[in-house]
Design an enzyme around this catalytic site. Structure first.
Site, PDB file in Angstrom:
ATOM      1  N   HIS A 176      -3.426   3.742  13.042  1.00 44.45           N
ATOM      2  CA  HIS A 176      -3.202   2.990  11.948  1.00 44.45           C
ATOM      3  C   HIS A 176      -3.818   3.155  11.063  1.00 44.45           C
ATOM      4  O   HIS A 176      -3.388   2.395   9.583  1.00 44.45           O
ATOM      5  CB  HIS A 176      -3.794   0.871  12.533  1.00 44.45           C
ATOM      6  CG  HIS A 176      -2.926  -0.298  11.492  1.00 44.45           C
ATOM      7  ND1 HIS A 176      -3.250  -1.001  12.333  1.00 44.45           N
ATOM      8  CD2 HIS A 176      -2.481   0.087  10.549  1.00 44.45           C
ATOM      9  CE1 HIS A 176      -2.347  -2.169  11.879  1.00 44.45           C
ATOM     10  NE2 HIS A 176      -2.038  -1.283  10.830  1.00 44.45           N
ATOM     11  N   GLY A 233      11.523 -12.971  -4.820  1.00 47.35           N
ATOM     12  CA  GLY A 233      11.681 -13.712  -6.133  1.00 47.35           C
ATOM     13  C   GLY A 233      11.708 -15.400  -6.175  1.00 47.35           C
ATOM     14  O   GLY A 233      11.199 -16.313  -7.122  1.00 47.35           O
ATOM     15  N   PRO A 247       8.425  -3.745   2.414  1.00 51.78           N
ATOM     16  CA  PRO A 247       9.352  -3.148   2.014  1.00 51.78           C
ATOM     17  C   PRO A 247       9.712  -4.571   0.890  1.00 51.78           C
ATOM     18  O   PRO A 247      10.772  -4.256   0.000  1.00 51.78           O
ATOM     19  CB  PRO A 247      10.710  -3.249   3.100  1.00 51.78           C
ATOM     20  CG  PRO A 247      10.379  -4.082   3.740  1.00 51.78           C
ATOM     21  CD  PRO A 247       9.018  -4.127   4.266  1.00 51.78           C
ATOM     22  N   LEU A 248       9.711  -5.581   0.924  1.00 52.56           N
ATOM     23  CA  LEU A 248       9.632  -7.057  -0.231  1.00 52.56           C
ATOM     24  C   LEU A 248       8.694  -7.265  -0.700  1.00 52.56           C
ATOM     25  O   LEU A 248       8.472  -8.611  -1.553  1.00 52.56           O
ATOM     26  CB  LEU A 248      10.604  -8.056   0.670  1.00 52.56           C
ATOM     27  CG  LEU A 248      11.129  -7.943   1.587  1.00 52.56           C
ATOM     28  CD1 LEU A 248      11.834  -9.046   2.223  1.00 52.56           C
ATOM     29  CD2 LEU A 248      12.875  -7.239   0.816  1.00 52.56           C
ATOM     30  N   GLY A 249       7.983  -6.576  -1.143  1.00 53.43           N
ATOM     31  CA  GLY A 249       6.342  -6.777  -1.702  1.00 53.43           C
ATOM     32  C   GLY A 249       5.550  -7.681  -1.029  1.00 53.43           C
ATOM     33  O   GLY A 249       5.188  -8.653  -2.327  1.00 53.43           O
ATOM     34  N   ARG A 250       5.213  -8.230   0.049  1.00 48.46           N
ATOM     35  CA  ARG A 250       4.935  -9.075   0.677  1.00 48.46           C
ATOM     36  C   ARG A 250       5.256 -10.504  -0.016  1.00 48.46           C
ATOM     37  O   ARG A 250       4.555 -11.926  -0.311  1.00 48.46           O
ATOM     38  CB  ARG A 250       3.795  -9.159   0.292  1.00 48.46           C
ATOM     39  CG  ARG A 250       2.382  -7.815   0.722  1.00 48.46           C
ATOM     40  CD  ARG A 250       1.112  -7.561   0.514  1.00 48.46           C
ATOM     41  NE  ARG A 250       0.545  -6.652   0.471  1.00 48.46           N
ATOM     42  CZ  ARG A 250       0.444  -6.058   1.817  1.00 48.46           C
ATOM     43  NH1 ARG A 250       0.815  -6.748   3.290  1.00 48.46           N
ATOM     44  NH2 ARG A 250      -0.214  -4.420   2.586  1.00 48.46           N
ATOM     45  N   GLY A 251       6.560 -10.442   0.220  1.00 51.60           N
ATOM     46  CA  GLY A 251       7.118 -11.619  -0.512  1.00 51.60           C
ATOM     47  C   GLY A 251       7.970 -11.468  -2.309  1.00 51.60           C
ATOM     48  O   GLY A 251       8.290 -12.840  -2.267  1.00 51.60           O
ATOM     49  N   TYR A 292      -3.700  -7.411  14.367  1.00 48.27           N
ATOM     50  CA  TYR A 292      -3.107  -8.333  13.871  1.00 48.27           C
ATOM     51  C   TYR A 292      -2.489  -9.549  14.819  1.00 48.27           C
ATOM     52  O   TYR A 292      -2.153  -9.892  16.004  1.00 48.27           O
ATOM     53  CB  TYR A 292      -0.807  -8.535  14.244  1.00 48.27           C
ATOM     54  CG  TYR A 292      -0.207  -7.061  13.302  1.00 48.27           C
ATOM     55  CD1 TYR A 292      -1.173  -6.363  12.302  1.00 48.27           C
ATOM     56  CD2 TYR A 292       0.676  -6.358  13.323  1.00 48.27           C
ATOM     57  CE1 TYR A 292      -0.642  -5.521  11.320  1.00 48.27           C
ATOM     58  CE2 TYR A 292       1.320  -5.078  12.648  1.00 48.27           C
ATOM     59  CZ  TYR A 292       0.584  -5.145  11.566  1.00 48.27           C
ATOM     60  OH  TYR A 292       1.688  -3.537  10.922  1.00 48.27           O
TER      61      TYR A 292
END
Length: 341
Positions: free
Chosen positions: A131, A239, A231-235, A62
């Site tokens: 990784h 919504g 977990p938030l779908g890459r944002g 990263y």
């Protein structure tokens, strides 16, 4: 924060941590890098520790070491409060284009671990992931080298990222796997034995992996923690995103799931999440996290954020109790359209 704040074991006999960790990747690269602010990110890591979050997730790749150095600065005076997870086996070749290659050779992994220890400013890594499995090196060889570093006191526990059930079992037979990290959310359910309309890729070094079965079930049977990244779908599941709204260099700008067509075809997912959120006076992010937390008792999602406001919002998901009907409706959502890499 209710019973969901009850701690969850990071692998059989491992440390018990709060059910939500903090993913730090976006503080260094991947998303909207022009807005990177190290001082703010350090404060967010420390705010997470203040709130009781323990699992802090980073990786050598990263920002080509930047993120580990940032996390090291953030925990310098808080070492006992943090369970530090990092990863090796991916090497950056060109930072601006994020070109990288996999290197799972034992000699390379030993070097990766020493470099991570130095960047983090610690003498022992709490959880170290391979990784990605290097296709040129049997996973047993890479895993054996990491097990030797556990014996040497450099690492406490070992994990795997984006692996098949077969690879996980092969590693576990040599040395216990404490955690599996893989992408899992309401729009990426491959670890449950499902696939998106267009199967995930894998042609790039950092690409995804077909699990070859129900990887979550394997972790539960073997007392291994499951740590969902994105977990938030890459944002997407917040919504708040729109097609074409990403700057150059943002991972999502060229990703198949963030095209205008994909936004249109995946709208049913965000609409249902929004309906459930309205019923709870909650945000879509909180509903997406609550669904994951309810999915299994070994689940420890690591939503990433550079905002203390969003950090508090994510932690409030621990108070949400979905009804059985809501859980079923969310689980029956269609698979996402578009490959994830």
């Amino acid at each position: 924060m209710g019973d969901k704040m009850d701690k969850r074991e990071l692998g059989a006999g491992g440390p018990r941590v709060t059910p939500l960790g903090l993913g730090c990747m976006g503080m260094s690269w991947g998303y909207a890098e022009s807005r990177r602010d190290d001082a703010t990110s350090i404060r967010v890591v420390q705010a997470a520790l203040d709130a009781g979050v323990e699992l802090i997730d980073t990786a050598a790749v990263y920002g080509d070491g930047h993120n580990e150095r940032l996390v090291g600065r953030a925990i310098a005076e808080r070492r006992d409060d943090a369970v530090v997870a990092t990863k090796g086996g991916l090497v950056v070749d060109d930072l601006p284009t994020k070109q990288m290659h996999r290197d799972g050779r034992p000699s390379a992994l030993r070097g990766h671990v020493e470099a991570s220890l130095a960047r983090l400013g610690i003498d022992r890594i709490d959880l170290y992931y391979l990784h990605r499995v290097d296709p040129a090196v049997p996973v047993e060889e890479s895993w054996g080298a990491l097990a030797d570093l556990v014996a040497a006191g450099k690492i406490d526990r070992l994990g795997l990222s984006e692996v098949t059930t077969r690879q996980a079992a092969a590693a576990h037979a040599i040395h216990p796997v404490a955690a599996i990290q893989s992408e899992l959310s309401l729009w990426t359910r491959d670890p449950l034995g499902e696939q998106s309309t267009e199967a995930p890729g894998g042609g790039t070094a950092g690409g995804g992996t077909h699990t070859g079965g129900d990887l979550l079930a394997w972790t539960r049977a073997c007392e291994v923690a499951f740590v969902p990244f994105a977990p938030l779908g890459r944002g997407y599941l917040t919504g708040t995103l729109t097609a074409g709204g990403f700057e150059d260099g943002d991972f999502r700008a060229t990703n198949a799931r963030f095209t205008a067509e994909a936004f249109d075809r995946n709208r049913a997912i965000t609409e249902e999440v929004a309906r459930v959120a309205t019923a709870h006076d909650a945000t879509p992010s909180q509903i997406a996290l609550a669904w994951l937390l309810d999915l299994a008792g070994n689940m420890i999602p690591i939503p990433g954020t550079r905002s203390s406001v969003h950090l508090a919002e994510n932690l409030a998901a621990l108070d949400i109790r979905l009804t059985r009907d809501e859980r079923d409706r969310l689980t029956r959502l269609p698979s996402a359209y578009g490959s994830r890499y």
